[in-house]
Design an enzyme around this catalytic site. Structure first.
Site, PDB file in Angstrom:
ATOM      1  N   ASP A 144      -2.075  13.032  22.118  1.00  0.00           N
ATOM      2  CA  ASP A 144      -0.860  12.649  21.398  1.00  0.00           C
ATOM      3  C   ASP A 144      -0.912  13.143  19.960  1.00  0.00           C
ATOM      4  O   ASP A 144       0.123  13.314  19.317  1.00  0.00           O
ATOM      5  CB  ASP A 144      -0.682  11.128  21.399  1.00  0.00           C
ATOM      6  N   ALA A 147     -11.152   6.781   1.790  1.00  0.00           N
ATOM      7  CA  ALA A 147     -10.116   5.840   1.351  1.00  0.00           C
ATOM      8  C   ALA A 147      -9.134   5.532   2.464  1.00  0.00           C
ATOM      9  O   ALA A 147      -8.580   4.429   2.540  1.00  0.00           O
ATOM     10  CB  ALA A 147      -9.382   6.398   0.136  1.00  0.00           C
ATOM     11  N   TYR A 173      -4.644   4.219   9.243  1.00  0.00           N
ATOM     12  CA  TYR A 173      -4.261   4.768  10.547  1.00  0.00           C
ATOM     13  C   TYR A 173      -5.501   5.208  11.332  1.00  0.00           C
ATOM     14  O   TYR A 173      -5.585   5.045  12.549  1.00  0.00           O
ATOM     15  CB  TYR A 173      -3.308   5.936  10.300  1.00  0.00           C
ATOM     16  N   ASN A 174      -6.479   5.747  10.644  1.00  0.00           N
ATOM     17  CA  ASN A 174      -7.710   6.196  11.274  1.00  0.00           C
ATOM     18  C   ASN A 174      -8.396   5.066  12.045  1.00  0.00           C
ATOM     19  O   ASN A 174      -8.838   5.244  13.184  1.00  0.00           O
ATOM     20  CB  ASN A 174      -8.656   6.752  10.204  1.00  0.00           C
ATOM     21  N   ASP A 178       0.810  -1.204   0.000  1.00  0.00           N
ATOM     22  CA  ASP A 178       0.000   0.000   0.000  1.00  0.00           C
ATOM     23  C   ASP A 178       0.854   1.269   0.000  1.00  0.00           C
ATOM     24  O   ASP A 178       0.478   2.272  -0.601  1.00  0.00           O
ATOM     25  CB  ASP A 178      -0.922   0.011   1.222  1.00  0.00           C
ATOM     26  N   SER A 227      -6.990   2.321  13.185  1.00  0.00           N
ATOM     27  CA  SER A 227      -6.124   1.939  14.305  1.00  0.00           C
ATOM     28  C   SER A 227      -6.298   2.876  15.487  1.00  0.00           C
ATOM     29  O   SER A 227      -6.067   2.492  16.638  1.00  0.00           O
ATOM     30  CB  SER A 227      -4.657   1.925  13.856  1.00  0.00           C
ATOM     31  N   ASN A 272      -4.832   9.240   2.190  1.00  0.00           N
ATOM     32  CA  ASN A 272      -5.425   8.621   3.372  1.00  0.00           C
ATOM     33  C   ASN A 272      -5.815   9.623   4.451  1.00  0.00           C
ATOM     34  O   ASN A 272      -6.975   9.748   4.797  1.00  0.00           O
ATOM     35  CB  ASN A 272      -4.461   7.589   3.966  1.00  0.00           C
TER      36      ASN A 272
END
Length: 270
Positions: free
Chosen positions: A159, A167, A172-173, A59, A175, A129
């Site tokens: 943090d 997409a 990461y979103n 990816d 996670s 992303n």
């Protein structure tokens, strides 16, 4: 041989011929072996002369290819020679042109980021992303959030925080416990990363035409970086983000593994 890709756009059938393919591979051994294998079987055209790009890797490589070459409106077909390969098709050296010919086109628009550091230097980047802000030190970040020129959160102690496209919602979103957005949804996901205050604030869903502004409180003391695609800006004090209305990139997926189907499956995976 001549192959034709049919695109149905607003009820009008458009034909596209793909005779010239450019192969781009990551440095991974499997990707480099695939590059050699496919270059022998199919002619490898220079990118500037190609009608379609085949990306070989994971990816990360696909996102790099999109951001580098997608701006030229060249369709991109990825084949997984990396690890997860969520945005990739299965690898096979057989019937490649036929697969590209019958592939489903998905158009994705990137986020446009405009970031200012503590020295007032401006940086611009795009992200397929997400655009993410992360603390740079042991100290938490303090971020105020404006949406469409209206202050929505005076101070998020965290943090980090991100704005993700549909997409990018499974990357990461997800996670960071953000929601999965259907690929054709009209939304963006504003997601916090380990929010400390407000304790229960995890994020928000925003209309895709929203203009989001992050302002860093105490930026010289509580350093924050901003990342959009391959661009990372250190010590930012303000970051403006919105979905591009001018750029869109064409990704090609096999019928049995369309991006829409992948997103549905992801919501039922364990």
């Amino acid at each position: 041989l001549s192959y034709i890709l049919l695109i149905i756009l607003n009820g009008i059938i458009i034909t596209m011929k793909f005779n010239k393919i450019a192969f781009i591979a990551s440095d991974a051994k499997d990707a480099q072996n695939a590059l050699k294998e496919l270059s022998k079987k199919y002619k490898n055209i220079k990118v500037e002369d190609a009608e379609v790009i085949v990306a070989l890797g994971g990816d990360g490589l696909l996102l790099h290819v999109i951001e580098t070459y997608g701006i030229n409106n060249i369709p991109i077909y990825g084949m997984n020679r990396g690890t997860i390969g969520f945005l990739m098709n299965l690898y096979s050296k057989e019937n490649l042109l036929e697969r590209i010919n019958s592939a489903i086109i998905t158009k994705v628009s990137p986020l446009e980021m405009e970031a200012y550091d503590i020295n007032n230097k401006k940086f611009k980047g795009i992200a397929i992303n997400e655009v993410s802000l992360l603390r740079q030190s042991r100290m938490t970040a303090k971020v105020s959030i404006n949406v469409n020129n209206k202050k929505r959160l005076n101070e998020l102690v965290c943090d980090g925080v991100m704005l993700a496209t549909p997409a990018g919602s499974t990357a990461y979103n997800l996670s960071a416990n953000g929601p999965i957005l259907p690929i054709n949804s009209e939304l963006l996901s504003l997601t916090s990363i380990c929010a400390f205050r407000p304790r229960r604030w995890s994020g928000a869903l925003l209309p895709k035409n929203s203009a989001v502004e992050f302002n860093i409180n105490e930026p010289e003391i509580r350093g924050v970086s901003a990342t959009a695609g391959n661009l990372e800006v250190r010590n930012v004090k303000k970051v403006n983000i919105r979905l591009s209305t001018k750029l869109s990139f064409k990704l090609l997926f096999d019928n049995e593994s369309s991006l829409e189907e992948k997103f549905i499956n992801e919501q039922f995976s364990s």
